[in-house]
Design a protein around this motif. Structure first.
Motif, mmCIF file in Angstrom:
data_model
loop_
_atom_site.group_PDB
_atom_site.id
_atom_site.type_symbol
_atom_site.label_atom_id
_atom_site.label_comp_id
_atom_site.label_asym_id
_atom_site.label_seq_id
_atom_site.Cartn_x
_atom_site.Cartn_y
_atom_site.Cartn_z
ATOM 1 N N ALA A 168 15.596 -3.635 -46.096
ATOM 2 C CA ALA A 168 14.261 -3.029 -46.031
ATOM 3 C C ALA A 168 13.503 -3.533 -44.806
ATOM 4 C CB ALA A 168 13.484 -3.353 -47.304
ATOM 5 N N MET A 169 13.652 -4.813 -44.503
ATOM 6 C CA MET A 169 12.966 -5.378 -43.337
ATOM 7 C C MET A 169 13.509 -4.777 -42.042
ATOM 8 S SD MET A 169 12.536 -9.385 -42.286
ATOM 9 C CE MET A 169 14.152 -9.484 -41.530
ATOM 10 N N ARG A 171 14.915 -1.840 -41.721
ATOM 11 C CA ARG A 171 14.427 -0.452 -41.638
ATOM 12 C C ARG A 171 13.004 -0.398 -41.100
ATOM 13 N NH1 ARG A 171 17.190 0.469 -46.586
ATOM 14 N NH2 ARG A 171 15.271 0.075 -47.743
ATOM 15 N N GLU A 172 12.156 -1.314 -41.583
ATOM 16 C CA GLU A 172 10.767 -1.348 -41.117
ATOM 17 C C GLU A 172 10.694 -1.668 -39.627
ATOM 18 O OE1 GLU A 172 7.833 -0.733 -42.625
ATOM 19 O OE2 GLU A 172 8.938 -0.028 -44.375
ATOM 20 N N GLN A 173 11.541 -2.612 -39.174
ATOM 21 C CA GLN A 173 11.546 -2.964 -37.753
ATOM 22 C C GLN A 173 11.980 -1.782 -36.895
ATOM 23 O OE1 GLN A 173 14.097 -6.380 -37.572
ATOM 24 N NE2 GLN A 173 12.453 -7.831 -38.094
ATOM 25 N N LYS A 175 11.790 1.382 -37.663
ATOM 26 C CA LYS A 175 10.736 2.398 -37.737
ATOM 27 C C LYS A 175 9.598 2.063 -36.767
ATOM 28 C CE LYS A 175 8.220 4.871 -41.353
ATOM 29 N NZ LYS A 175 7.866 4.844 -42.776
ATOM 30 N N ALA A 176 9.223 0.788 -36.737
ATOM 31 C CA ALA A 176 8.150 0.362 -35.835
ATOM 32 C C ALA A 176 8.558 0.539 -34.375
ATOM 33 C CB ALA A 176 7.784 -1.092 -36.104
#
Length: 199
Positions: A168-169, A171-173, A175-176
């Motif tokens: 999840a982390m 994926r967030e990175q 995406k950012a």
């Protein structure tokens, strides 16, 4: 805060005559930015003398411990507001309580003292070990003439994240990063269009 400092300076030398200081080391702990429980467990080990090869449970061979910057100790999670200290006055219905935040404002040295004393065994040596613990809210202390040894805290081992949280982390990175690239691309496009319009 000045009153707390003055009070501790007076109390700092109290009870030293009752301690046999021959052969004891003076260990200095800097509490600035340290997690309360991890710091207290290291202090409890040194006060009991468990870090020495000559440790015996029925003898008090621990070293003198001087803790500085008690007001800068930190806690994890929501303990600042959720951790509560209770005591009873002895009268009916007089159960008193104080949050960690209020206790830090009132007397930050008591927070570390309670954490350490509650890690020590409840026996006849407990009071002597308590006398070897000297806690100060700031960096000032009256033991400058003693041979002080700074204590190096062991490195904190942070466990690896669980696979799902790690994914999840990541994926967030990603995406950012994509959003940042898109924003940079649109800004460059606008800059390119601007000279064409002026021409």
């Amino acid at each position: 805060m000045k009153m707390v400092n003055a009070f501790n300076m007076k109390r700092a030398a109290a009870g030293l005559r009752r301690i046999n200081l021959d052969g004891l080391r003076w260990r200095v702990f800097d509490a600035k930015g340290q997690v309360l429980g991890r710091l207290a467990s290291q202090i409890a080990t040194v006060v009991q003398g468990k870090d020495k090869p000559t440790y015996t449970p029925n003898r008090d061979d621990g070293d003198m411990c001087i803790v500085l910057n008690a007001k800068d100790v930190c806690v994890t999670g929501r303990k600042l507001t959720d951790k509560v200290y209770y005591w009873h006055t002895g009268y009916v219905g007089h159960l008193k309580e104080r949050t960690f935040k209020d206790q830090m404002a009132k007397d930050p040295t008591e927070v570390i003292r309670k954490a350490v004393l509650r890690m020590l065994p409840r026996n006849k040596l407990r009071d002597d070990r308590d006398r070897k613990l000297r806690i100060f809210p700031g960096s000032e202390h009256p033991f400058g003439d003693r041979p002080l040894e700074p204590y190096v805290m062991p490195p904190r081992r942070v466990r690896e994240m669980r696979p799902r949280e790690r994914r999840a982390m990541i994926r967030e990175q990603k995406k950012a990063e994509l959003q940042q690239q898109n924003n940079d691309g649109t800004k460059k496009g606008k800059k390119r269009e601007a000279p064409e319009e002026s021409a």
